[in-house]
Design a protein around this motif. Structure first.
Motif, PDB file in Angstrom:
ATOM      1  N   SER A 206       0.882  -1.104   0.147  1.00 33.03           N
ATOM      2  CA  SER A 206      -0.118   0.037   0.037  1.00 33.03           C
ATOM      3  C   SER A 206       1.019   1.273  -0.132  1.00 33.03           C
ATOM      4  N   LEU A 207       0.434   2.434  -0.510  1.00 27.57           N
ATOM      5  CA  LEU A 207       1.025   3.794  -0.511  1.00 27.57           C
ATOM      6  C   LEU A 207       1.388   3.889   1.010  1.00 27.57           C
ATOM      7  N   GLY A 208       0.256   3.795   2.180  1.00 25.69           N
ATOM      8  CA  GLY A 208       0.379   4.091   3.283  1.00 25.69           C
ATOM      9  C   GLY A 208       1.507   3.251   3.939  1.00 25.69           C
ATOM     10  N   ASP A 209       1.604   2.160   3.487  1.00 25.82           N
ATOM     11  CA  ASP A 209       2.925   1.593   4.191  1.00 25.82           C
ATOM     12  C   ASP A 209       4.257   1.979   3.575  1.00 25.82           C
ATOM     13  N   ALA A 210       4.195   2.409   2.342  1.00 25.02           N
ATOM     14  CA  ALA A 210       5.428   2.898   1.834  1.00 25.02           C
ATOM     15  C   ALA A 210       5.719   4.203   2.329  1.00 25.02           C
ATOM     16  N   ARG A 211       4.906   4.978   2.352  1.00 20.55           N
ATOM     17  CA  ARG A 211       5.055   6.299   3.089  1.00 20.55           C
ATOM     18  C   ARG A 211       5.666   5.910   4.618  1.00 20.55           C
TER      19      ARG A 211
ATOM     20  N   ALA B 248     -11.939   4.203 -13.879  1.00 21.95           N
ATOM     21  CA  ALA B 248     -11.464   5.508 -14.443  1.00 21.95           C
ATOM     22  C   ALA B 248     -10.040   5.963 -14.198  1.00 21.95           C
ATOM     23  N   GLN B 249      -9.600   6.856 -14.835  1.00 19.87           N
ATOM     24  CA  GLN B 249      -8.263   7.484 -14.967  1.00 19.87           C
ATOM     25  C   GLN B 249      -7.819   8.098 -13.301  1.00 19.87           C
ATOM     26  N   ILE B 250      -6.830   7.547 -12.884  1.00 15.67           N
ATOM     27  CA  ILE B 250      -6.458   8.164 -11.595  1.00 15.67           C
ATOM     28  C   ILE B 250      -5.525   9.160 -11.703  1.00 15.67           C
ATOM     29  N   LYS B 251      -5.863  10.291 -11.222  1.00 18.14           N
ATOM     30  CA  LYS B 251      -4.596  11.592 -11.221  1.00 18.14           C
ATOM     31  C   LYS B 251      -3.990  11.195  -9.932  1.00 18.14           C
ATOM     32  N   LEU B 252      -2.558  11.435  -9.944  1.00 10.55           N
ATOM     33  CA  LEU B 252      -1.486  11.470  -8.852  1.00 10.55           C
ATOM     34  C   LEU B 252      -1.500  12.641  -8.297  1.00 10.55           C
ATOM     35  N   PRO B 253      -1.207  13.000  -7.024  1.00  7.90           N
ATOM     36  CA  PRO B 253      -1.145  11.848  -5.792  1.00  7.90           C
ATOM     37  C   PRO B 253      -2.136  11.029  -5.737  1.00  7.90           C
ATOM     38  N   LEU B 254      -1.797   9.830  -5.348  1.00  2.00           N
ATOM     39  CA  LEU B 254      -3.053   8.849  -5.056  1.00  2.00           C
ATOM     40  C   LEU B 254      -3.584   9.275  -3.828  1.00  2.00           C
TER      41      LEU B 254
ATOM     42  N   LEU C 200      12.249   6.372  -4.671  1.00  2.00           N
ATOM     43  CA  LEU C 200      11.874   5.857  -5.955  1.00  2.00           C
ATOM     44  C   LEU C 200      11.096   4.726  -5.880  1.00  2.00           C
ATOM     45  N   GLY C 201      11.312   3.804  -4.816  1.00  2.00           N
ATOM     46  CA  GLY C 201      10.401   2.584  -4.627  1.00  2.00           C
ATOM     47  C   GLY C 201       8.936   2.897  -4.147  1.00  2.00           C
ATOM     48  N   MET C 202       8.976   4.296  -3.429  1.00  2.00           N
ATOM     49  CA  MET C 202       7.382   4.624  -3.141  1.00  2.00           C
ATOM     50  C   MET C 202       6.957   5.342  -4.256  1.00  2.00           C
ATOM     51  N   ARG C 203       7.488   5.740  -5.397  1.00  2.00           N
ATOM     52  CA  ARG C 203       6.789   6.302  -6.554  1.00  2.00           C
ATOM     53  C   ARG C 203       6.210   4.973  -7.279  1.00  2.00           C
ATOM     54  N   THR C 204       7.054   4.098  -7.484  1.00  2.00           N
ATOM     55  CA  THR C 204       6.535   2.881  -8.110  1.00  2.00           C
ATOM     56  C   THR C 204       5.322   2.218  -7.464  1.00  2.00           C
ATOM     57  N   THR C 205       5.369   2.083  -5.959  1.00  2.00           N
ATOM     58  CA  THR C 205       4.281   1.491  -5.267  1.00  2.00           C
ATOM     59  C   THR C 205       3.033   2.559  -5.594  1.00  2.00           C
ATOM     60  N   GLU C 206       3.225   3.692  -5.549  1.00  2.00           N
ATOM     61  CA  GLU C 206       2.035   4.845  -5.878  1.00  2.00           C
ATOM     62  C   GLU C 206       1.410   4.295  -7.205  1.00  2.00           C
TER      63      GLU C 206
ATOM     64  N   ASN D 150      -5.088   7.247  -1.791  1.00  2.00           N
ATOM     65  CA  ASN D 150      -5.860   6.019  -0.919  1.00  2.00           C
ATOM     66  C   ASN D 150      -4.489   5.309  -0.330  1.00  2.00           C
ATOM     67  N   ASP D 151      -4.536   5.118   1.101  1.00  2.00           N
ATOM     68  CA  ASP D 151      -3.317   4.407   1.534  1.00  2.00           C
ATOM     69  C   ASP D 151      -3.453   3.140   1.812  1.00  2.00           C
ATOM     70  N   ALA D 152      -4.620   2.542   1.282  1.00  2.00           N
ATOM     71  CA  ALA D 152      -4.888   1.209   1.397  1.00  2.00           C
ATOM     72  C   ALA D 152      -4.687   0.227   0.224  1.00  2.00           C
ATOM     73  N   PHE D 153      -4.868  -0.925   0.360  1.00  2.00           N
ATOM     74  CA  PHE D 153      -4.511  -1.939  -0.625  1.00  2.00           C
ATOM     75  C   PHE D 153      -5.735  -2.198  -1.565  1.00  2.00           C
ATOM     76  N   PRO D 154      -5.718  -1.471  -2.936  1.00  2.00           N
ATOM     77  CA  PRO D 154      -7.240  -1.375  -3.416  1.00  2.00           C
ATOM     78  C   PRO D 154      -7.538  -3.062  -3.622  1.00  2.00           C
ATOM     79  N   LEU D 155      -6.723  -3.978  -4.015  1.00  2.00           N
ATOM     80  CA  LEU D 155      -7.216  -5.275  -4.394  1.00  2.00           C
ATOM     81  C   LEU D 155      -8.045  -6.009  -3.018  1.00  2.00           C
ATOM     82  N   LEU D 156      -7.751  -5.654  -1.954  1.00  2.00           N
ATOM     83  CA  LEU D 156      -8.376  -6.159  -0.910  1.00  2.00           C
ATOM     84  C   LEU D 156      -9.908  -5.837  -0.976  1.00  2.00           C
ATOM     85  N   ALA D 157     -10.052  -4.702  -1.525  1.00  2.00           N
ATOM     86  CA  ALA D 157     -11.710  -4.441  -1.573  1.00  2.00           C
ATOM     87  C   ALA D 157     -12.411  -5.313  -2.752  1.00  2.00           C
ATOM     88  N   ARG D 158     -12.005  -5.909  -3.204  1.00  2.00           N
ATOM     89  CA  ARG D 158     -12.590  -6.492  -4.446  1.00  2.00           C
ATOM     90  C   ARG D 158     -13.207  -7.893  -3.635  1.00  2.00           C
TER      91      ARG D 158
END
Length: 341
Positions: free
Chosen positions: A112-117, A321-327, A302-308, A329-337
């Motif tokens: 997740s972006l939150g964990d990367a940060r 939809a197209q996502i504009k950055l910065p993102l 740089l790794g955080m950019r890739t994670t984002e 969402n600090d969670a892992f989106p796949l878990l919501a599926r």
């Protein structure tokens, strides 16, 4: 000074011949640390006792089944994390707070972006040099192509196209390298938008977390450059293509460059040792970064950019939809599926 290294996630002895496989990577790292003259591999950790015993015997280190105990007792300068991705963030935080000078963390950085940060922030706060192992940036063939680009031999880079196709051809396990390469080949501009389609029909879990069956991703960068990634078990030949205004470079077993407006063709043969050699370059650079008090080439930021970008791709597919950055969402989106609940 000699830097004391401890490795978390040794993996089993019997799978060490797999080229870069997730179960072999700990021993590839360990073999590399032993080549360096400024470090000493002194400790190893694995939750499987049989793995740990074999590692301790093969490398002459003190073994631990709990990484927190290793951090408390082994007086480590460098911590190398080769565990499954869901464990990376907490281990990096613990190592940084335990007094490590540097951390070498395998890819993907985290889930997740939150964990990367969180990983970057705790290392910044404690003066710790963090590396995420996108080591292809220092592999011989990629360095050569970046050299061609810096000399203007393919002109302005317009887009980078990547394809991954294998049993583990998901964005996190494999695609993270190519997404990192998009930035590297374009000169590391800021990513501005991500648009993606993701198929998770099979509800696959790999290395302890959900992954997709197939993916198509478009990343747009500041300045207009683009990155395109296709991934799936049957997506076609693995490769990378860099397209410029004056030329083209195609990565495969042989790197071929149509350079200087197409007037020159150059080829670079891969060597069997290139993959493993890149770890030695990355690890030496991390030690240099500690001694010179600078960012390592494979800096955690740089790794955080890739994670984002990866998380934005999952978010894009979920929202269609197209996502504009910065993102945002600090969670892992796949878990919501639904298939992963």
């Amino acid at each position: 000074m000699t830097y004391r290294v401890g490795l978390v996630g040794t993996g089993p002895r019997e799978r060490t011949k797999e080229r870069g496989g997730g179960f072999a990577i700990g021993r590839i790292h360990a073999d590399t640390w032993r080549k360096l003259d400024r470090v000493s591999l002194v400790a190893g950790c694995d939750i499987r006792q049989e793995n740990l015993d074999a590692f301790a015997e093969d490398y002459g280190v003190t073994g631990y089944t709990d990484y927190k105990t290793m951090l408390a007792e082994a007086k480590l300068d460098i911590v190398d994390i080769c565990t499954w991705p869901p464990l990376h963030a907490d281990m990096v935080v613990a190592a940084a707070e335990a007094g490590a000078k540097a951390i070498y963390c395998e890819k993907p950085m985290t889930l997740s972006l939150g964990d990367a940060r969180r990983m970057v922030d705790v290392c910044d706060a404690n003066g710790v040099k963090l590396v995420v192992s996108h080591q292809r940036r220092v592999e011989r063939r990629f360095l050569q192509v970046r050299n061609w680009i810096s000399k203007g031999r393919i002109g302005e880079v317009l887009e980078v196209q990547g394809r991954i196709s294998a049993a583990d051809a998901d964005i996190l396990s494999w695609g993270t390298h190519w997404i990192d390469m998009f930035g590297y080949m374009l000169g590391d501009p800021v990513a501005e938008t991500v648009f993606a389609a993701i198929d998770t029909t099979s509800a696959i879990r790999r290395y302890g977390h959900p992954v997709e069956d197939r993916a198509l991703i478009v990343v747009t960068y500041r300045g207009g450059g683009k990155g395109y990634l296709e991934g799936g078990v049957d997506a076609g030949p693995i490769g990378l293509r860099v397209i410029g205004t004056k030329g083209l470079v195609q990565f495969g077993d042989v790197v071929t460059g149509w350079l200087d407006g197409g007037t020159t063709i150059e080829r670079l043969e891969g060597r069997p040792t290139d993959f493993v050699d890149s770890f030695e370059v990355a690890m030496n650079d991390l030690v240099d970064a500690v001694e010179q008090n600078r960012d390592p080439i494979l800096a955690g930021r740089l790794g955080m950019r890739t994670t984002e970008i990866i998380m934005a791709a999952y978010e894009s597919a979920a929202r269609q939809a197209q996502i504009k950055l910065p993102l945002n969402n600090d969670a892992f989106p796949l878990l919501a599926r639904p298939e992963f609940k």
